[in-house]
Design a protein around this motif. Structure first.
Motif, PDB file in Angstrom:
ATOM      1  N   LEU A 214      47.807  46.503  35.843  1.00 17.89           N
ATOM      2  CA  LEU A 214      47.524  47.889  36.220  1.00 17.89           C
ATOM      3  C   LEU A 214      48.703  48.820  35.938  1.00 17.89           C
ATOM      4  CD1 LEU A 214      45.648  47.310  39.604  1.00 17.89           C
ATOM      5  CD2 LEU A 214      44.641  48.113  37.455  1.00 17.89           C
ATOM      6  N   GLY A 215      49.766  48.267  35.355  1.00 17.91           N
ATOM      7  CA  GLY A 215      50.897  49.103  34.962  1.00 17.91           C
ATOM      8  C   GLY A 215      51.822  49.466  36.101  1.00 17.91           C
ATOM      9  N   CYS A 216      51.865  48.637  37.146  1.00 17.69           N
ATOM     10  CA  CYS A 216      52.707  48.925  38.311  1.00 17.69           C
ATOM     11  C   CYS A 216      54.067  48.263  38.171  1.00 17.69           C
ATOM     12  CB  CYS A 216      52.036  48.424  39.591  1.00 17.69           C
ATOM     13  SG  CYS A 216      50.471  49.236  39.969  1.00 17.69           S
ATOM     14  N   LEU A 217      55.108  48.998  38.530  1.00 14.67           N
ATOM     15  CA  LEU A 217      56.446  48.428  38.603  1.00 14.67           C
ATOM     16  C   LEU A 217      56.535  47.487  39.794  1.00 14.67           C
ATOM     17  CD1 LEU A 217      58.514  51.706  38.049  1.00 14.67           C
ATOM     18  CD2 LEU A 217      58.126  49.901  36.346  1.00 14.67           C
ATOM     19  N   ARG A 218      57.351  46.458  39.687  1.00 15.88           N
ATOM     20  CA  ARG A 218      57.579  45.584  40.833  1.00 15.88           C
ATOM     21  C   ARG A 218      58.396  46.342  41.876  1.00 15.88           C
ATOM     22  NH1 ARG A 218      57.023  39.922  39.480  1.00 15.88           N
ATOM     23  NH2 ARG A 218      55.269  39.876  38.015  1.00 15.88           N
ATOM     24  N   PRO A 219      58.122  46.148  43.162  1.00 15.14           N
ATOM     25  CA  PRO A 219      58.965  46.758  44.206  1.00 15.14           C
ATOM     26  C   PRO A 219      60.397  46.261  44.106  1.00 15.14           C
ATOM     27  CG  PRO A 219      56.905  45.893  45.126  1.00 15.14           C
ATOM     28  CD  PRO A 219      57.001  45.380  43.724  1.00 15.14           C
ATOM     29  N   THR A 220      61.304  46.952  44.766  1.00 12.47           N
ATOM     30  CA  THR A 220      62.703  46.513  44.809  1.00 12.47           C
ATOM     31  C   THR A 220      62.807  45.129  45.431  1.00 12.47           C
ATOM     32  OG1 THR A 220      63.237  48.841  45.226  1.00 12.47           O
ATOM     33  CG2 THR A 220      65.026  47.251  45.448  1.00 12.47           C
TER      34      THR A 220
ATOM     35  N   PHE B 242      34.584  44.027  45.150  1.00  7.46           N
ATOM     36  CA  PHE B 242      34.999  43.707  43.789  1.00  7.46           C
ATOM     37  C   PHE B 242      36.496  43.427  43.728  1.00  7.46           C
ATOM     38  CE2 PHE B 242      31.308  46.468  43.452  1.00  7.46           C
ATOM     39  CZ  PHE B 242      30.486  45.725  42.612  1.00  7.46           C
ATOM     40  N   THR B 243      36.877  42.306  43.128  1.00  3.31           N
ATOM     41  CA  THR B 243      38.289  42.024  42.920  1.00  3.31           C
ATOM     42  C   THR B 243      38.773  42.791  41.688  1.00  3.31           C
ATOM     43  OG1 THR B 243      37.931  40.103  41.482  1.00  3.31           O
ATOM     44  CG2 THR B 243      37.982  39.712  43.869  1.00  3.31           C
ATOM     45  N   ILE B 244      40.087  42.969  41.613  1.00  3.36           N
ATOM     46  CA  ILE B 244      40.671  43.672  40.471  1.00  3.36           C
ATOM     47  C   ILE B 244      40.335  42.945  39.184  1.00  3.36           C
ATOM     48  CG2 ILE B 244      42.851  44.336  39.360  1.00  3.36           C
ATOM     49  CD1 ILE B 244      44.025  44.670  42.212  1.00  3.36           C
ATOM     50  N   ARG B 245      40.449  41.625  39.198  1.00  2.00           N
ATOM     51  CA  ARG B 245      40.221  40.899  37.945  1.00  2.00           C
ATOM     52  C   ARG B 245      38.762  40.895  37.528  1.00  2.00           C
ATOM     53  NH1 ARG B 245      43.510  35.804  38.189  1.00  2.00           N
ATOM     54  NH2 ARG B 245      45.024  37.427  38.640  1.00  2.00           N
ATOM     55  N   GLU B 246      37.845  41.027  38.475  1.00  3.68           N
ATOM     56  CA  GLU B 246      36.436  41.181  38.105  1.00  3.68           C
ATOM     57  C   GLU B 246      36.221  42.501  37.365  1.00  3.68           C
ATOM     58  OE1 GLU B 246      34.020  38.776  41.631  1.00  3.68           O
ATOM     59  OE2 GLU B 246      34.648  40.843  41.970  1.00  3.68           O
TER      60      GLU B 246
ATOM     61  N   THR C 169      42.103  52.490  32.290  1.00  4.72           N
ATOM     62  CA  THR C 169      40.968  53.262  32.789  1.00  4.72           C
ATOM     63  C   THR C 169      40.909  53.203  34.310  1.00  4.72           C
ATOM     64  OG1 THR C 169      39.654  52.928  30.778  1.00  4.72           O
ATOM     65  CG2 THR C 169      38.436  53.444  32.795  1.00  4.72           C
ATOM     66  N   ILE C 170      41.155  52.015  34.877  1.00  4.44           N
ATOM     67  CA  ILE C 170      41.155  51.862  36.331  1.00  4.44           C
ATOM     68  C   ILE C 170      42.287  52.683  36.934  1.00  4.44           C
ATOM     69  CG2 ILE C 170      41.363  50.215  38.235  1.00  4.44           C
ATOM     70  CD1 ILE C 170      40.321  48.056  36.258  1.00  4.44           C
ATOM     71  N   ARG C 171      43.456  52.610  36.326  1.00  4.71           N
ATOM     72  CA  ARG C 171      44.608  53.379  36.806  1.00  4.71           C
ATOM     73  C   ARG C 171      44.309  54.877  36.759  1.00  4.71           C
ATOM     74  NH1 ARG C 171      50.137  52.153  37.488  1.00  4.71           N
ATOM     75  NH2 ARG C 171      51.440  54.017  37.393  1.00  4.71           N
TER      76      ARG C 171
ATOM     77  N   ASP D 172      30.417  51.946  38.443  1.00  6.79           N
ATOM     78  CA  ASP D 172      30.470  51.805  36.982  1.00  6.79           C
ATOM     79  C   ASP D 172      30.432  53.170  36.316  1.00  6.79           C
ATOM     80  OD1 ASP D 172      30.650  49.106  37.134  1.00  6.79           O
ATOM     81  OD2 ASP D 172      28.691  48.669  36.275  1.00  6.79           O
ATOM     82  N   THR D 173      29.614  54.061  36.862  1.00  2.00           N
ATOM     83  CA  THR D 173      29.496  55.405  36.285  1.00  2.00           C
ATOM     84  C   THR D 173      30.819  56.141  36.353  1.00  2.00           C
ATOM     85  OG1 THR D 173      27.153  55.536  36.890  1.00  2.00           O
ATOM     86  CG2 THR D 173      28.294  57.623  36.459  1.00  2.00           C
ATOM     87  N   ALA D 174      31.484  56.062  37.500  1.00  2.37           N
ATOM     88  CA  ALA D 174      32.766  56.747  37.662  1.00  2.37           C
ATOM     89  C   ALA D 174      33.813  56.188  36.702  1.00  2.37           C
ATOM     90  CB  ALA D 174      33.246  56.622  39.102  1.00  2.37           C
ATOM     91  N   LEU D 175      33.822  54.876  36.501  1.00  9.76           N
ATOM     92  CA  LEU D 175      34.790  54.277  35.591  1.00  9.76           C
ATOM     93  C   LEU D 175      34.472  54.624  34.135  1.00  9.76           C
ATOM     94  CD1 LEU D 175      35.444  50.787  37.196  1.00  9.76           C
ATOM     95  CD2 LEU D 175      37.058  52.650  36.946  1.00  9.76           C
ATOM     96  N   LYS D 176      33.202  54.687  33.797  1.00 10.73           N
ATOM     97  CA  LYS D 176      32.830  55.089  32.430  1.00 10.73           C
ATOM     98  C   LYS D 176      33.249  56.536  32.172  1.00 10.73           C
ATOM     99  CE  LYS D 176      29.011  51.818  31.974  1.00 10.73           C
ATOM    100  NZ  LYS D 176      27.547  51.608  32.056  1.00 10.73           N
ATOM    101  N   GLU D 177      33.076  57.390  33.171  1.00 10.19           N
ATOM    102  CA  GLU D 177      33.513  58.783  33.038  1.00 10.19           C
ATOM    103  C   GLU D 177      35.039  58.856  32.896  1.00 10.19           C
ATOM    104  OE1 GLU D 177      31.902  60.554  36.543  1.00 10.19           O
ATOM    105  OE2 GLU D 177      29.897  60.842  35.674  1.00 10.19           O
ATOM    106  N   SER D 178      35.739  57.999  33.610  1.00  8.54           N
ATOM    107  CA  SER D 178      37.201  57.964  33.504  1.00  8.54           C
ATOM    108  C   SER D 178      37.635  57.500  32.121  1.00  8.54           C
ATOM    109  CB  SER D 178      37.790  57.032  34.569  1.00  8.54           C
ATOM    110  OG  SER D 178      37.622  57.580  35.856  1.00  8.54           O
TER     111      SER D 178
END
Length: 465
Positions: free
Chosen positions: A104-110, A276-280, A289-291, A307-313
Motif C-alpha cells: 500500500l506504499g506505507c513507510l515503516r514506523p520508527t 474484506f482483507t487487504i490481500r483479497e 488505487t486503494i491508497r 467495487d464501484t467506488a474503487l473502479k471510480e478511484s
C-alpha cells in the motif's frame, strides 16, 4: 509549522499544533492484534497515518511508534484452533501485515514495540496504580482498574460514568467493584501463556499494553495519539485513565481518530459477510488505487467501500497518470512548493491533513497540463508535470511510470498485455489495408475488454479503463 491545525478529539475542536519539544514530534498509533490478515479498515488507518507521518516529517523529526499486540484472547484461541504455537501464529501475521503495508506504499514506523517485550513495564504501571488506590485484585485473581477513583474518566469520549452506569447493560462480574472497571492483569488459566507478577501468574489486559508501550517509547507525555474511531471508547479512554492515573501528567496532547469504513453502506462485519482483507482486495485492484481511494476522503470522515467506488478511484487516478504520460519527470523539485498550487496544497494539508482537498488540487494541475499539451506548449506542460509529481509525492501517489500504472493487469482482467499488443498490430495492418471496418471492430473489442486505444502522430498507445 505554526500554521498546522489538528482536530483534537480530546477538545473536540481544531487547534494549532505545538509540539512538546521544539522540532520533534512523538506519535503513537494503535497497531494490529496479529491473529489474522489485515482488513480494509486497517488499510485506512495505515495509509492515513502514513501520510500524517510523511507530512509531519517535512518539518519535524518524528518518532512514529505503532505497536503490535502479540498476546491476546483472540491470539490464544486462534493458535489453539490452528494447532500452532502463539509465536508461530503471530510471526506469520506480522510478516503478512508488513507485506500488506508495503504494497500500500506505507513507510515503516520508527519502531514497532511488541506487547510481550514490555511485560515488566506493564507490571510497574499496574503496581503504581495499585499503590494509588486505582487498582485492586478481585476474588478471581484478576486485577482491575477502579474507574470511580479517576475523576476524569470519560473526558475523551465525552461520557459521564454516572450516565453510563444508569443506562448501560453491562455483564455483571462478581468480583468487580463497578461493572465499568476493566482488567489490567488476568490470572493464569491452564495451558495459557503467563508471567510472574505480585498478583500471581497471569498475563496483561489489552489496555495496559498500549499505556506501557507508548510511555516507554515516547515518555509520560507525548504529542499525538492516534487510531481508528472505534478505539475511542473504551480503549483510548482506558489508556488515559491508566497513564494519567499512574503519572499524574497529561498523557497525549492531541488525539486523532480515523473514520469508519462502511461496505455498501453498512458497517464492515464478519457477521454481515461484508468483511474484506487487504490481500483479497489487492487481487482485484491495484494497490495505488486503494491508497488513492482512502486519501480521496478526509481521514476523519466515514467512507463507503465498494467495487464501484474503487473502479471510480481507478478511473480518477488514471486521469493524473494520463496527464503525466507525455512527460519524463524523474525527480521531484522542492521549488514546486513555492508555486500557487504548492501553497494551496500546503494550506490543505495544514488544515487537519485534508487530503481530499489536496487531491482536488492535483486534478487542477492535471487540467493545466492538459491545456498546455493541447496548446502544444510542452515546456509549460513539463513545468506543471513536475509540480504535480512533487506535490503528489507526499501522498505517495502518481510516483510510478505512467504507462506502468495505466497498463497494469489486475486480478482476472480478461486480456493480457501481449494479447493487447497483438490486436494493436492486427489493427495497424487492417488500417494499412484500408479495412477500416476491421480496425474499428478491433478497437471496439478491446474497449469491451477494458482497454482504450489512443492514436497520435507517434503511433497507438493503450491503457486499461
Amino acid at each position: 509549522m505554526s500554521d498546522l491545525h489538528l482536530y483534537n478529539t480530546l477538545s473536540a475542536q481544531k487547534e494549532r499544533f505545538v509540539p512538546i519539544h521544539d522540532g520533534k514530534v512523538g506519535m503513537y498509533v494503535c497497531g494490529m492484534t496479529v491473529y489474522d490478515y489485515c482488513h480494509i479498515g486497517h488499510a485506512r488507518v495505515m495509509v492515513s497515518f502514513d501520510v500524517i507521518y510523511r507530512w509531519l516529517s517535512r518539518y519535524f523529526e518524528v518518532n512514529y511508534v505503532r505497536n503490535i499486540t502479540d498476546i491476546d484472547d483472540k491470539i490464544i484461541k486462534r493458535a489453539g484452533e490452528n494447532g500452532e504455537t502463539i509465536g508461530e501464529l503471530t510471526e506469520r501475521f506480522i510478516k503478512a501485515m508488513h507485506e500488506d503495508a508495503d504494497r500500500l506504499g506505507c513507510l515503516r514506523p520508527t519502531s514497532e514495540p511488541r506487547a510481550t517485550d514490555h511485560i515488566p513495564q506493564m507490571l510497574d504501571m499496574i503496581n503504581t496504580l495499585h499503590s494509588k488506590d486505582l487498582a485492586y485484585q478481585g476474588a478471581s485473581g484478576d486485577v482491575y482498574y477502579k474507574v470511580a477513583n479517576f475523576s476524569d474518566y470519560g473526558k475523551l469520549s465525552k461520557r459521564k460514568l454516572a450516565d453510563m452506569q444508569a443506562g448501560a447493560r453491562v455483564e455483571t462480574v462478581d468480583d468487580k467493584d463497578n461493572p465499568f472497571d476493566f482488567v489490567l492483569w488476568k490470572s493464569a488459566k491452564p495451558s495459557e501463556p503467563h508471567w510472574q507478577s505480585p498478583w500471581g501468574l497471569g498475563r496483561p489486559g489489552w489496555h495496559i499494553e498500549c499505556s506501557a508501550m507508548s510511555t516507554c517509547c515516547l515518555g509520560e507525555s507525548f504529542d499525538i495519539h492516534g487510531g481508528g474511531h472505534d478505539l475511542q471508547f473504551p480503549h483510548h479512554e482506558n489508556e488515559i485513565a491508566q497513564s494519567e492515573g499512574a503519572t499524574g501528567k497529561q498523557y497525549a496532547n492531541n488525539w486523532l481518530h480515523v473514520g469508519f469504513v462502511n461496505v455498501d453502506g453498512e458497517k464492515m462485519s464478519k457477521s454481515l459477510n461484508n468483511f474484506f482483507t487487504i490481500r483479497e482486495v489487492l487481487q482485484d485492484f491495484h494497490a495505488e488505487t486503494i491508497r488513492f481511494f482512502i486519501l480521496s476522503s478526509h481521514y476523519r470522515s466515514p467512507i463507503n467501500f465498494s467495487d464501484t467506488a474503487l473502479k471510480e478511484s481507478r478511473t480518477a487516478l488514471s486521469r493524473l497518470y494520463h496527464a503525466l504520460k507525455p512527460f519524463d519527470v524523474v525527480d521531484t523539485d522542492e521549488t514546486a512548493w513555492g508555486s500557487e498550487y504548492g501553497q494551496a496544497f500546503v494550506c490543505a494539508m495544514n488544515d487537519d491533513f485534508n487530503t481530499a482537498q489536496a487531491v482536488s488540487i492535483l486534478f487542477e494541475i492535471a487540467g493545466e497540463i492538459n491545456k498546455a499539451v493541447k496548446a502544444d506548449d510542452m515546456a509549460g506542460g513539463q513545468r506543471f508535470a513536475v509540480i504535480l509529481k512533487t506535490l503528489a509525492s507526499v501522498l505517495n501517489i502518481a510516483q510510478t511510470a505512467p504507462q506502468a500504472f495505466l497498463q497494469a493487469q489486475i486480478g482476472d482482467e480478461s486480456i493480457s498485455e501481449s494479447e493487447v499488443l497483438a490486436m494493436i498490430d492486427k489493427r495497424k495492418q487492417a488500417k494499412a489495408d484500408k479495412d477500416f471496418a476491421l480496425a474499428d471492430q478491433i478497437r471496439a473489442e478491446l474497449k469491451e475488454k477494458g482497454v482504450e486505444l489512443e492514436d497520435s502522430r507517434a503511433g497507438t498507445s493503450w491503457r486499461r479503463v
